[in-house]
Design a protein around this motif. Structure first.
Motif, short mmCIF file in Angstrom:
data_model
loop_
_atom_site.label_atom_id
_atom_site.label_comp_id
_atom_site.label_asym_id
_atom_site.label_seq_id
_atom_site.Cartn_x
_atom_site.Cartn_y
_atom_site.Cartn_z
N ILE A 1 0.84 -1.20 0.00
CA ILE A 1 0.00 0.00 0.00
C ILE A 1 0.87 1.25 0.00
O ILE A 1 0.61 2.21 -0.73
N ALA A 2 1.92 1.24 0.81
CA ALA A 2 2.82 2.40 0.88
C ALA A 2 3.51 2.63 -0.46
O ALA A 2 3.64 3.78 -0.90
N THR B 1 2.40 1.93 -3.41
CA THR B 1 1.47 2.44 -4.42
C THR B 1 1.18 3.92 -4.22
O THR B 1 0.73 4.59 -5.14
N GLN B 2 1.43 4.43 -3.03
CA GLN B 2 1.17 5.84 -2.71
C GLN B 2 2.46 6.58 -2.36
O GLN B 2 2.45 7.54 -1.61
N ASN C 1 3.08 10.43 -1.71
CA ASN C 1 2.55 11.08 -0.51
C ASN C 1 3.53 10.87 0.65
O ASN C 1 4.00 9.76 0.87
N ALA D 1 3.16 7.92 3.04
CA ALA D 1 3.53 6.58 2.59
C ALA D 1 4.85 6.13 3.19
O ALA D 1 5.06 4.94 3.42
N PHE E 1 -1.62 11.25 5.38
CA PHE E 1 -2.42 11.05 4.18
C PHE E 1 -3.60 12.01 4.14
O PHE E 1 -3.92 12.58 3.10
#
Length: 160
Positions: A101-102, A104-105, A108, A111, A157
């Motif tokens: 998840i981190a 993919t982002q 930001n 992340a 986030f």
């Protein structure tokens, strides 16, 4: 007199093992040797691994200061209790899912905290961080560190 099929040494007909190479000469002797080797392997593993009941290692090891795979990854899965296996599987799933998840982002800033949290909860990280102090960190400490990083990441986030 018969000869050993392994080394061709002459031996007595009633000998169970070859006096030259030690090879078993009967099925019964081979089974006995196999059981002995298995007992010795378990004894050596228990002495060199310093296995504790909590799935960790006492840090005893070989005493040479070298880090082995067993030091990093802990004891084999079959030596862990069912609860410890569940904890280890769960932390791998949680850690790798958080890392994915981190990643993919990654643009930001939050992340980065998620990435650190995902890495912190993984069992090998727990072992590696504990090696300098002679043992593993407590599971609760690593779960707390994970929670702090995930909360910081989530806040970042939504704020940014």
């Amino acid at each position: 007199m018969k000869s050993c099929p392994r080394c061709e040494a002459s031996m007595d007909d009633s000998a169970r093992f070859c006096s030259e190479c030690g090879a078993p000469q009967t099925e019964e002797a081979a089974e006995e040797l196999d059981q002995y080797v298995q007992r010795q392997a378990k004894q050596v593993a228990a002495q060199s691994g310093g296995i504790r009941g909590d799935g960790g290692s006492t840090g005893g090891g070989t005493g040479s200061g070298d880090v082995t795979a067993a030091d990093v990854f802990g004891v084999a899965a079959e030596e862990l209790t069912e609860r410890e296996q569940l904890w280890r599987r769960g932390t791998y799933v949680l850690g790798y899912a958080t890392v994915v998840i981190a990643l993919t982002q990654i643009a930001n800033p939050g992340a980065w905290f998620l990435l650190l949290g995902g890495i912190a909860i993984l069992p090998p990280t727990r072992r590696l961080l504990g090696l300098p102090v002679g043992g593993t960190f407590k599971r609760e400490a690593m779960a707390g560190l994970y929670a702090v990083f995930v909360v910081l990441g989530a806040v970042l986030f939504f704020v940014l």
